[in-house]
Motif scaffolding. Structure first.
Motif, PDB file in Angstrom:
ATOM      1  N   MET A   1       0.848  -1.189   0.000  1.00  0.00           N
ATOM      2  CA  MET A   1       0.000   0.000   0.000  1.00  0.00           C
ATOM      3  C   MET A   1       0.887   1.244   0.000  1.00  0.00           C
ATOM      4  SD  MET A   1      -3.149  -1.028   2.530  1.00  0.00           S
ATOM      5  CE  MET A   1      -2.097  -1.494   3.899  1.00  0.00           C
ATOM      6  N   THR A   2       0.507   2.214  -0.792  1.00  0.00           N
ATOM      7  CA  THR A   2       1.313   3.426  -0.933  1.00  0.00           C
ATOM      8  C   THR A   2       0.445   4.674  -0.800  1.00  0.00           C
ATOM      9  OG1 THR A   2       1.020   3.537  -3.339  1.00  0.00           O
ATOM     10  CG2 THR A   2       2.890   2.248  -2.520  1.00  0.00           C
ATOM     11  N   THR A   3       1.117   5.772  -0.529  1.00  0.00           N
ATOM     12  CA  THR A   3       0.473   7.088  -0.528  1.00  0.00           C
ATOM     13  C   THR A   3       1.296   8.003  -1.421  1.00  0.00           C
ATOM     14  OG1 THR A   3      -0.323   6.762   1.731  1.00  0.00           O
ATOM     15  CG2 THR A   3      -0.292   9.027   0.890  1.00  0.00           C
ATOM     16  N   THR A   4       0.603   8.720  -2.281  1.00  0.00           N
ATOM     17  CA  THR A   4       1.269   9.687  -3.155  1.00  0.00           C
ATOM     18  C   THR A   4       1.167  11.073  -2.527  1.00  0.00           C
ATOM     19  OG1 THR A   4       0.760   8.394  -5.130  1.00  0.00           O
ATOM     20  CG2 THR A   4       1.310  10.727  -5.451  1.00  0.00           C
ATOM     21  N   PHE A   5       2.319  11.708  -2.377  1.00  0.00           N
ATOM     22  CA  PHE A   5       2.359  13.063  -1.817  1.00  0.00           C
ATOM     23  C   PHE A   5       2.722  14.057  -2.914  1.00  0.00           C
ATOM     24  CE2 PHE A   5       3.118  10.458   1.947  1.00  0.00           C
ATOM     25  CZ  PHE A   5       2.299  11.066   2.882  1.00  0.00           C
ATOM     26  N   PHE A   6       1.884  15.071  -3.055  1.00  0.00           N
ATOM     27  CA  PHE A   6       2.209  16.217  -3.898  1.00  0.00           C
ATOM     28  C   PHE A   6       2.734  17.309  -2.963  1.00  0.00           C
ATOM     29  CE2 PHE A   6      -1.317  14.145  -6.228  1.00  0.00           C
ATOM     30  CZ  PHE A   6      -0.658  13.881  -7.426  1.00  0.00           C
ATOM     31  N   LEU A   7       4.035  17.537  -2.979  1.00  0.00           N
ATOM     32  CA  LEU A   7       4.648  18.547  -2.122  1.00  0.00           C
ATOM     33  C   LEU A   7       4.720  19.851  -2.908  1.00  0.00           C
ATOM     34  CD1 LEU A   7       7.559  16.363  -0.669  1.00  0.00           C
ATOM     35  CD2 LEU A   7       5.279  16.736   0.298  1.00  0.00           C
ATOM     36  N   VAL A   8       3.914  20.805  -2.522  1.00  0.00           N
ATOM     37  CA  VAL A   8       3.764  22.063  -3.259  1.00  0.00           C
ATOM     38  C   VAL A   8       4.419  23.187  -2.466  1.00  0.00           C
ATOM     39  CG1 VAL A   8       2.108  23.722  -4.223  1.00  0.00           C
ATOM     40  CG2 VAL A   8       1.582  21.262  -4.244  1.00  0.00           C
ATOM     41  N   ARG A   9       5.361  23.875  -3.103  1.00  0.00           N
ATOM     42  CA  ARG A   9       5.894  25.073  -2.465  1.00  0.00           C
ATOM     43  C   ARG A   9       4.916  26.214  -2.704  1.00  0.00           C
ATOM     44  NH1 ARG A   9      11.512  28.535  -3.533  1.00  0.00           N
ATOM     45  NH2 ARG A   9      11.042  30.107  -1.935  1.00  0.00           N
TER      46      ARG A   9
ATOM     47  N   SER B   1      -3.967   9.958  -2.471  1.00  0.00           N
ATOM     48  CA  SER B   1      -3.030  11.053  -2.728  1.00  0.00           C
ATOM     49  C   SER B   1      -3.328  12.212  -1.789  1.00  0.00           C
ATOM     50  CB  SER B   1      -3.148  11.530  -4.180  1.00  0.00           C
ATOM     51  OG  SER B   1      -2.770  10.507  -5.072  1.00  0.00           O
ATOM     52  N   VAL B   2      -2.277  12.891  -1.366  1.00  0.00           N
ATOM     53  CA  VAL B   2      -2.399  14.002  -0.417  1.00  0.00           C
ATOM     54  C   VAL B   2      -1.569  15.173  -0.937  1.00  0.00           C
ATOM     55  CG1 VAL B   2      -1.914  14.760   1.953  1.00  0.00           C
ATOM     56  CG2 VAL B   2      -2.700  12.413   1.521  1.00  0.00           C
ATOM     57  N   ILE B   3      -2.118  16.387  -0.841  1.00  0.00           N
ATOM     58  CA  ILE B   3      -1.373  17.593  -1.196  1.00  0.00           C
ATOM     59  C   ILE B   3      -0.904  18.271   0.088  1.00  0.00           C
ATOM     60  CG2 ILE B   3      -1.491  19.891  -2.270  1.00  0.00           C
ATOM     61  CD1 ILE B   3      -3.733  18.800  -4.069  1.00  0.00           C
ATOM     62  N   LEU B   4       0.394  18.591   0.133  1.00  0.00           N
ATOM     63  CA  LEU B   4       0.953  19.354   1.244  1.00  0.00           C
ATOM     64  C   LEU B   4       1.533  20.650   0.686  1.00  0.00           C
ATOM     65  CD1 LEU B   4       2.941  16.608   3.224  1.00  0.00           C
ATOM     66  CD2 LEU B   4       0.542  17.263   3.458  1.00  0.00           C
ATOM     67  N   VAL B   5       1.025  21.783   1.125  1.00  0.00           N
ATOM     68  CA  VAL B   5       1.527  23.081   0.677  1.00  0.00           C
ATOM     69  C   VAL B   5       2.438  23.623   1.767  1.00  0.00           C
ATOM     70  CG1 VAL B   5       0.955  25.386  -0.140  1.00  0.00           C
ATOM     71  CG2 VAL B   5      -0.580  23.465  -0.647  1.00  0.00           C
TER      72      VAL B   5
ATOM     73  N   THR C   1       6.459  15.271  -6.659  1.00  0.00           N
ATOM     74  CA  THR C   1       5.565  14.135  -6.452  1.00  0.00           C
ATOM     75  C   THR C   1       6.355  12.945  -5.943  1.00  0.00           C
ATOM     76  OG1 THR C   1       4.183  14.934  -8.286  1.00  0.00           O
ATOM     77  CG2 THR C   1       3.799  12.689  -7.511  1.00  0.00           C
ATOM     78  N   LEU C   2       5.946  12.452  -4.781  1.00  0.00           N
ATOM     79  CA  LEU C   2       6.678  11.400  -4.081  1.00  0.00           C
ATOM     80  C   LEU C   2       5.693  10.304  -3.684  1.00  0.00           C
ATOM     81  CD1 LEU C   2       9.565  10.913  -2.715  1.00  0.00           C
ATOM     82  CD2 LEU C   2       8.519  11.851  -0.655  1.00  0.00           C
ATOM     83  N   VAL C   3       6.060   9.052  -3.977  1.00  0.00           N
ATOM     84  CA  VAL C   3       5.256   7.900  -3.561  1.00  0.00           C
ATOM     85  C   VAL C   3       5.967   7.230  -2.397  1.00  0.00           C
ATOM     86  CG1 VAL C   3       4.310   5.669  -4.242  1.00  0.00           C
ATOM     87  CG2 VAL C   3       4.318   7.559  -5.867  1.00  0.00           C
ATOM     88  N   VAL C   4       5.232   6.984  -1.311  1.00  0.00           N
ATOM     89  CA  VAL C   4       5.817   6.397  -0.106  1.00  0.00           C
ATOM     90  C   VAL C   4       5.008   5.168   0.293  1.00  0.00           C
ATOM     91  CG1 VAL C   4       6.521   6.804   2.287  1.00  0.00           C
ATOM     92  CG2 VAL C   4       6.535   8.704   0.649  1.00  0.00           C
ATOM     93  N   GLY C   5       5.725   4.079   0.544  1.00  0.00           N
ATOM     94  CA  GLY C   5       5.085   2.846   0.986  1.00  0.00           C
ATOM     95  C   GLY C   5       5.921   2.156   2.035  1.00  0.00           C
ATOM     96  N   ASP C   6       5.459   0.992   2.493  1.00  0.00           N
ATOM     97  CA  ASP C   6       6.227   0.217   3.465  1.00  0.00           C
ATOM     98  C   ASP C   6       7.578  -0.191   2.904  1.00  0.00           C
ATOM     99  OD1 ASP C   6       4.166   0.347   5.302  1.00  0.00           O
ATOM    100  OD2 ASP C   6       3.273  -1.544   4.659  1.00  0.00           O
TER     101      ASP C   6
ATOM    102  N   GLY D   1       9.498   1.616   0.961  1.00  0.00           N
ATOM    103  CA  GLY D   1      10.398   2.742   0.765  1.00  0.00           C
ATOM    104  C   GLY D   1       9.719   3.876   0.018  1.00  0.00           C
ATOM    105  N   SER D   2      10.504   4.625  -0.752  1.00  0.00           N
ATOM    106  CA  SER D   2      10.001   5.830  -1.416  1.00  0.00           C
ATOM    107  C   SER D   2      10.497   5.899  -2.848  1.00  0.00           C
ATOM    108  CB  SER D   2      10.483   7.089  -0.669  1.00  0.00           C
ATOM    109  OG  SER D   2      10.298   6.958   0.712  1.00  0.00           O
ATOM    110  N   LYS D   3       9.727   6.611  -3.663  1.00  0.00           N
ATOM    111  CA  LYS D   3      10.126   6.829  -5.050  1.00  0.00           C
ATOM    112  C   LYS D   3       9.723   8.245  -5.465  1.00  0.00           C
ATOM    113  CE  LYS D   3       9.445   3.585  -8.068  1.00  0.00           C
ATOM    114  NZ  LYS D   3       8.791   2.660  -9.019  1.00  0.00           N
ATOM    115  N   LEU D   4      10.679   9.015  -5.981  1.00  0.00           N
ATOM    116  CA  LEU D   4      10.399  10.364  -6.465  1.00  0.00           C
ATOM    117  C   LEU D   4       9.957  10.269  -7.915  1.00  0.00           C
ATOM    118  CD1 LEU D   4      10.509  13.458  -5.974  1.00  0.00           C
ATOM    119  CD2 LEU D   4      12.878  13.379  -6.786  1.00  0.00           C
ATOM    120  N   LEU D   5       8.741  10.700  -8.189  1.00  0.00           N
ATOM    121  CA  LEU D   5       8.213  10.646  -9.551  1.00  0.00           C
ATOM    122  C   LEU D   5       8.506  11.919 -10.334  1.00  0.00           C
ATOM    123  CD1 LEU D   5       4.706   8.981  -9.046  1.00  0.00           C
ATOM    124  CD2 LEU D   5       6.925   7.895  -9.454  1.00  0.00           C
TER     125      LEU D   5
END
Length: 199
Positions: A1-9, A143-147, A180-185, A187-191
């Motif tokens: 299971m993964t979560t996609t994070f959109f990290l927005v400046r 997916s989650v957006i973090l500003v 855009t970063l995918v994080v799961g058990d 590890g992580s992957k930068l898309l």
């Protein structure tokens, strides 16, 4: 299971590049920044996003609000993704900071330096990573957006890429950009890094 994070400046304000605003109050988006925020809202219109969180600072909230409105959500405030606490440097011009040897030390070794009466970049990294881990559990397969803010986003990316905090200068995170970063058990992957929505 993964979560996609959109990290927005956050989008641009009128003091970008001239003043270290840090956590000072009353820093709002300029006309360019407002246009950038609207473009971000268009960019996310077709994304399946579970929620949007923002730093409590005005420039982050102003960036998040058009995105949230387009998605039909309310912005949730998250203190753990707030800007680095720059302590006594907050509100100081970069011209003045360049005359302070402590500023030079901070920029040469973020792993060992601390702004006067502020926090280290490792402390900032710890809080955003903690917030992301909590959200990953809560929004599994979503997916989650973090500003947030440039240095804080870099700190999160460096952690997930397994890079030292002193490598922060190797990453570019422009105003109104998306990482855009995918994080799961596993590890992580930068898309995507520093995606900027064209005008």
């Amino acid at each position: 299971m993964t979560t996609t994070f959109f990290l927005v400046r956050h989008a641009a304000h009128d003091r970008v590049g001239t003043v270290l605003c840090g956590r000072m109050a009353g820093v709002y988006l300029g006309s360019l920044g407002k246009a950038q925020a609207e473009r971000l809202a268009q960019r996310f219109a077709s994304e399946d996003v579970a929620c949007i969180y923002a730093s409590p600072l005005e420039r982050a909230l102003e960036t998040a609000e058009p995105i949230a409105s387009r998605l039909g959500y309310s912005v949730r405030v998250c203190e753990d993704i707030n800007e680095v606490n720059f302590g006594h440097w907050t509100g100081t011009s970069f011209e003045m900071l360049n005359q302070d040897p402590r500023w030079s030390s901070w920029n040469h070794s973020r792993s060992t330096s601390r702004p006067p009466e502020g926090e280290t970049m490792l402390e900032a990294q710890g809080r955003i990573v903690r917030a992301m881990e909590q959200l990953r559990i809560r929004y599994s397969d979503r997916s989650v957006i973090l500003v947030s803010h440039g240095d804080v986003i870099k700190a999160a990316l460096l952690y997930h890429l397994g890079m030292p905090i002193d490598s922060y200068h190797r990453l570019e995170v422009e105003p109104a950009s998306i990482c855009t970063l995918v994080v799961g058990d596993w590890g992580s992957k930068l898309l995507r890094l520093n995606e900027v929505v064209a005008a």
